[in-house]
Design an enzyme around this catalytic site. Structure first.
Site, PDB file in Angstrom:
ATOM      1  N   THR A  29       0.684  -1.362   0.047  1.00 42.32           N
ATOM      2  CA  THR A  29       0.078   0.069   0.136  1.00 42.32           C
ATOM      3  C   THR A  29       0.787   1.346  -0.031  1.00 42.32           C
ATOM      4  OG1 THR A  29      -1.425  -1.191   1.398  1.00 42.32           O
ATOM      5  CG2 THR A  29      -2.159   0.773   1.053  1.00 42.32           C
ATOM      6  N   ASP A  86      -1.482  -4.610   8.778  1.00 36.62           N
ATOM      7  CA  ASP A  86      -1.917  -5.953   8.703  1.00 36.62           C
ATOM      8  C   ASP A  86      -3.165  -6.313   9.343  1.00 36.62           C
ATOM      9  OD1 ASP A  86       0.459  -6.723   7.253  1.00 36.62           O
ATOM     10  OD2 ASP A  86       1.382  -7.059   9.202  1.00 36.62           O
ATOM     11  N   LYS A  96       1.494  -5.079  12.641  1.00 36.21           N
ATOM     12  CA  LYS A  96       2.286  -4.826  11.233  1.00 36.21           C
ATOM     13  C   LYS A  96       3.444  -5.899  11.548  1.00 36.21           C
ATOM     14  CE  LYS A  96       3.469  -0.648  10.549  1.00 36.21           C
ATOM     15  NZ  LYS A  96       3.403  -1.122   8.923  1.00 36.21           N
ATOM     16  N   GLU A 105      10.170   0.551  11.247  1.00 33.37           N
ATOM     17  CA  GLU A 105       8.786   1.320  11.008  1.00 33.37           C
ATOM     18  C   GLU A 105       8.424   1.784  12.447  1.00 33.37           C
ATOM     19  OE1 GLU A 105       6.436  -1.537   7.770  1.00 33.37           O
ATOM     20  OE2 GLU A 105       6.350  -1.929   9.535  1.00 33.37           O
TER      21      GLU A 105
HETATM   22  O1  LIG Z   1       6.653  -5.112   7.696  1.00 32.24           O
HETATM   23  C1  LIG Z   1       5.753  -4.711   6.844  1.00 32.24           C
HETATM   24  C2  LIG Z   1       4.658  -3.513   7.316  1.00 32.24           C
HETATM   25  O2  LIG Z   1       4.358  -3.737   8.589  1.00 32.24           O
HETATM   26  C3  LIG Z   1       3.788  -3.416   6.335  1.00 32.24           C
HETATM   27  O3  LIG Z   1       3.180  -1.919   6.371  1.00 32.24           O
HETATM   28  C4  LIG Z   1       2.341  -4.326   6.423  1.00 32.24           C
HETATM   29  O4  LIG Z   1       2.479  -5.581   6.528  1.00 32.24           O
HETATM   30  C5  LIG Z   1       1.244  -3.717   5.386  1.00 32.24           C
HETATM   31  O5  LIG Z   1       1.661  -4.272   4.254  1.00 32.24           O
HETATM   32  P1  LIG Z   1       0.708  -3.991   2.943  1.00 32.24           P
HETATM   33  O6  LIG Z   1       0.335  -2.744   2.701  1.00 32.24           O
HETATM   34  O7  LIG Z   1       1.347  -4.743   1.794  1.00 32.24           O
HETATM   35  O8  LIG Z   1      -0.551  -4.810   3.232  1.00 32.24           O
END
Ligand SMILES: O=C[C@H](O)[C@H](O)[C@H](O)COP(=O)(O)O
Length: 227
Positions: A29, A86, A96, A105
């Site tokens: 995203t 997530d 997350k 993060e």
């Molecule tokens: O380590 C990854 C992060 O916390 C991401 O921000 C989280 O997994 C969301 O990712 P996505 O936007 O691909 O669902």
């Protein structure tokens, strides 16, 4: 689903102003957000905006798309951080770390003036842990001992394995990830603190009480949730 992600990423641009230092999250995203942000910078619709990446992924995307990057140690403050999640509960607590970038993060998002979260509606849950495990970044030598200790919390932990490499996932910081499934997470803040008290745990993927605004992509448009 991709269209919902694009829609929240476009909406997030409204939060960015000239002269801002922006924390750049990780994941699919935020990737759209970085792409759109780069476009505005290249077209000179935004000036003197700098990004602080949370991972190699966000650093590479920023460089590819024309977002100037700086390190956390080069800035006095971060105005806003933008990132995906997530899971999001009704109090805007998050899980997350699906992309294993949780530690950097959290370091950046904790320090941001505003932490803006971008998700599609499939990420909304009544209770954290309903769909996703809690990722825990651990020092490699301690992974097995910590996985066993996690059972005290009525949980099971699995070492995350890599798909394009033999053996475990190694994070940007050189550590391993345990994915922990809890029977029931009653108090996310409490659990976040307790997990980080285990020696060998670097950080965990519960982000309690730090999101300020969540933009949710739905079929009816982008909804805004605030704490
Ligand atoms: O380590 C990854 C992060 O916390 C991401 O921000 C989280 O997994 C969301 O990712 P996505 O936007 O691909 O669902």
């Amino acid at each position: 689903m991709e269209e919902l992600k694009r829609a929240v990423a476009r909406e997030a641009l409204k939060f960015i102003e000239d002269d801002m230092v922006v924390g750049l999250g990780t994941g699919s995203t935020t990737a759209y957000f970085i792409e759109y942000l780069g476009k505005l910078i290249m077209e000179e619709e935004l000036e003197d905006v700098y990004g602080v990446p949370t991972s190699y992924q966000s650093r590479m995307l920023a460089l590819e798309n024309g977002v100037p990057v700086v390190g956390l140690d080069e800035v006095d403050a971060i105005d806003i951080a933008v990132d995906g999640a997530d899971e999001v509960d009704p109090h805007l607590n998050l899980i997350k770390g699906r992309g294993a970038a949780l530690t950097m993060e959290k370091i950046i998002e904790y320090r941001a003036g505003t932490f803006l979260v971008l998700v599609d509606e499939s990420k909304l849950v009544e209770r954290l842990g309903q769909k996703m495990p809690v990722p825990i970044e651990v020092i490699p030598a301690a992974w097995r001992a910590i996985a066993e200790e996690i059972e005290v919390f009525n949980a099971t932990a699995e070492l995350r394995m890599a798909s394009k490499k033999d053996g475990p996932v190694v994070t940007d910081n050189g550590n391993f990830i345990l994915d922990a499934r809890f029977h029931r997470i009653e108090d996310p803040l409490d659990l976040e603190i307790e997990l980080n008290n285990i020696p060998g745990v670097v950080e965990n993927g519960i982000f309690a009480d730090i999101a300020d605004v969540v933009l949710v992509g739905t079929r009816e448009g982008v909804k805004r949730l605030e704490r």
